[in-house]
Design an enzyme around this catalytic site. Structure first.
Site, PDB file in Angstrom:
ATOM      1  N   HIS A   1       0.793  -1.060   0.106  1.00 33.54           N
ATOM      2  CA  HIS A   1       0.026   0.037  -0.098  1.00 33.54           C
ATOM      3  C   HIS A   1       0.911   1.005  -0.172  1.00 33.54           C
ATOM      4  O   HIS A   1       0.522   2.229  -0.755  1.00 33.54           O
ATOM      5  CB  HIS A   1      -0.989   0.058   1.172  1.00 33.54           C
ATOM      6  CG  HIS A   1      -1.664   1.177   1.322  1.00 33.54           C
ATOM      7  ND1 HIS A   1      -2.989   1.260   0.625  1.00 33.54           N
ATOM      8  CD2 HIS A   1      -1.576   2.426   2.016  1.00 33.54           C
ATOM      9  CE1 HIS A   1      -3.706   2.380   0.821  1.00 33.54           C
ATOM     10  NE2 HIS A   1      -2.897   2.953   1.691  1.00 33.54           N
TER      11      HIS A   1
ATOM     12  N   HIS B   1       3.282   6.311  -1.722  1.00 36.80           N
ATOM     13  CA  HIS B   1       4.163   7.197  -0.976  1.00 36.80           C
ATOM     14  C   HIS B   1       5.611   6.967  -1.005  1.00 36.80           C
ATOM     15  O   HIS B   1       6.044   7.173  -0.091  1.00 36.80           O
ATOM     16  CB  HIS B   1       3.681   7.280   0.588  1.00 36.80           C
ATOM     17  CG  HIS B   1       2.250   7.579   0.594  1.00 36.80           C
ATOM     18  ND1 HIS B   1       1.739   8.890   0.147  1.00 36.80           N
ATOM     19  CD2 HIS B   1       1.246   6.783   1.042  1.00 36.80           C
ATOM     20  CE1 HIS B   1       0.301   8.732   0.596  1.00 36.80           C
ATOM     21  NE2 HIS B   1      -0.003   7.480   1.029  1.00 36.80           N
TER      22      HIS B   1
ATOM     23  N   LYS C   1      -4.362   9.918  -8.644  1.00 38.20           N
ATOM     24  CA  LYS C   1      -3.985  10.267  -7.335  1.00 38.20           C
ATOM     25  C   LYS C   1      -3.953  11.766  -6.951  1.00 38.20           C
ATOM     26  O   LYS C   1      -3.304  12.370  -7.411  1.00 38.20           O
ATOM     27  CB  LYS C   1      -2.485   9.713  -6.991  1.00 38.20           C
ATOM     28  CG  LYS C   1      -2.120   9.779  -5.428  1.00 38.20           C
ATOM     29  CD  LYS C   1      -2.871   9.087  -4.747  1.00 38.20           C
ATOM     30  CE  LYS C   1      -2.362   9.160  -3.163  1.00 38.20           C
ATOM     31  NZ  LYS C   1      -2.996   8.291  -2.124  1.00 38.20           N
TER      32      LYS C   1
END
Length: 385
Positions: free
Chosen positions: A261, A276, A319
């Site tokens: 994730h 990230h 995103k």
């Protein structure tokens, strides 16, 4: 639908003790921009001129402290709160952890915000594998206001990464990290299945990042002295479980993990979820699979690592704000998120990098667990204003 959404939001705010106003900073100080509100309550609002009227009284220094207030009863008139439920509602005073929590790290010694800031500065200084200005050149281009992050407009004609030295990515921790990134299916609802090679790559990355670097050994030493772990073996095993243990985000399939994730990124509900990490961003952009649109935040650091919040599309999936630490080594990224998740699970974690504050927001996965009720990492990311 907009009316229903607004009513739902209002009910939620009332139930959490935030009142029924969308133009107040009560319970919102320091958190990222939320376009559901008519004004904002973070440091960026001063720059953009969209602070709430009570921003100064609610959020400025001296307005929020738990001194003499630990375990007080809830009072909706207070600017922030100091009881055991404030973490659930994200309205604790900034010094709640230091003044009111008796065992922040789960071990025999209290881990204060000052401790975390101190060790994060040490980790920052020890990141010998971070990129230099000659090894990494970025081209941020368009800066947009937080209110524009959802527009899905490509305002940057060139790639975000202008140059990355290939020798940098061939270093042991980078190579081990890249090997793991290749092991995931990005769509939630598709079960992840790992063979012996993929499991070995997970162990190799943890060993390279945590055992074979001074930075990783420093993180273990800190947590060991605080009584969180009794041995390096226990530390490494826990990292493997919290980061790589699988759980289900969609349709009962074992389709996700903290590592996937946060670092690899996922697609859920028709949009990018997580994601990230600057190295993953670079490799996908280089392959032509990622299109950089703009950025809405650029941190105060003038050398790498820096922190940015970016808008982009990954093979057509958008995103809105993908925040990442840019130019750091894989071990530094992994260590910061691990430090914050272990010491501040499900909370904001305040770090100090070169004398400048960085806030990492962590989330726990509460539906399943490992070991003796331990929680997997659901997410962790830089909290940009």
């Amino acid at each position: 639908m907009k009316v229903i959404a607004l009513l739902t939001l209002s009910v939620t705010l009332i139930s959490q003790g935030y009142g029924n106003s969308l133009d107040s900073c009560q319970g919102r100080c320091g958190y990222g921009t939320d376009n559901n509100f008519s004004c904002q309550c973070n440091t960026s609002c001063e720059r953009f001129g969209d602070c709430c009227a009570d921003y100064a009284s609610q959020c400025k220094a001296g307005a929020r402290s738990c001194k003499g207030r630990c375990d007080e009863k809830y009072n909706s008139q207070n600017k922030c709160h100091c009881n055991s439920k404030c973490g659930q509602h994200n309205n604790c005073c900034n010094d709640y952890t230091d003044l009111c929590e008796s065992d922040a790290g789960g071990g025999s010694s209290v881990i204060t915000d000052a401790d975390i800031k101190s060790v994060s500065e040490v980790l920052y200084a020890l990141d010998s594998n971070k990129a230099t200005a000659s090894e990494l050149i970025i081209d941020p281009q368009a800066l947009v206001h937080n209110s524009q992050t959802s527009s899905q407009t490509d305002l940057s004609s060139r790639p975000f990464f202008r140059y990355v030295d290939g020798a940098l990515l061939s270093r042991p921790t980078y190579a081990a990290f890249l090997a793991v990134l290749d092991n995931y299916l990005r769509m939630t609802g598709q079960a992840e299945v790992f063979g012996p090679q993929q499991l070995t790559e997970q162990k190799t990355f943890i060993k390279e990042a945590m055992s074979n670097t001074e930075l990783g050994r420093e993180l273990f030493a800190f947590l060991y002295t605080k009584g969180v772990y009794a041995s390096e073996e226990e530390f490494l095993h826990d990292l493997k479980m919290m980061w790589f243990g699988l759980y289900s985000r969609y349709n009962g399939k074992m389709d996700s993990s903290g590592f996937e994730h946060i670092f690899a990124g996922e697609i859920k509900g028709g949009k990018v979820s997580g994601f990230h990490n600057w190295i993953q961003f670079y490799r996908l952009e280089k392959r032509g699979q990622l299109n950089y649109y703009s950025h809405s935040f650029n941190g105060p650091w003038t050398t790498f690592p820096d922190v940015m919040g970016m808008q982009f599309k990954w093979d057509g999936y958008f995103k809105q704000v993908g925040s990442a630490v840019i130019g750091c080594s894989p071990e530094f990224d992994f260590a910061l998120y691990s430090l914050c998740y272990i010491t501040r699970p499900g909370k904001q974690c305040r770090l100090s990098l070169g004398g400048k504050e960085l806030i990492i927001q962590t989330y726990t996965w509460d539906k399943t667990s490992y070991g003796n009720g331990k929680k997997f990492i659901a997410s962790a990311f830089p909290s940009t204003p």
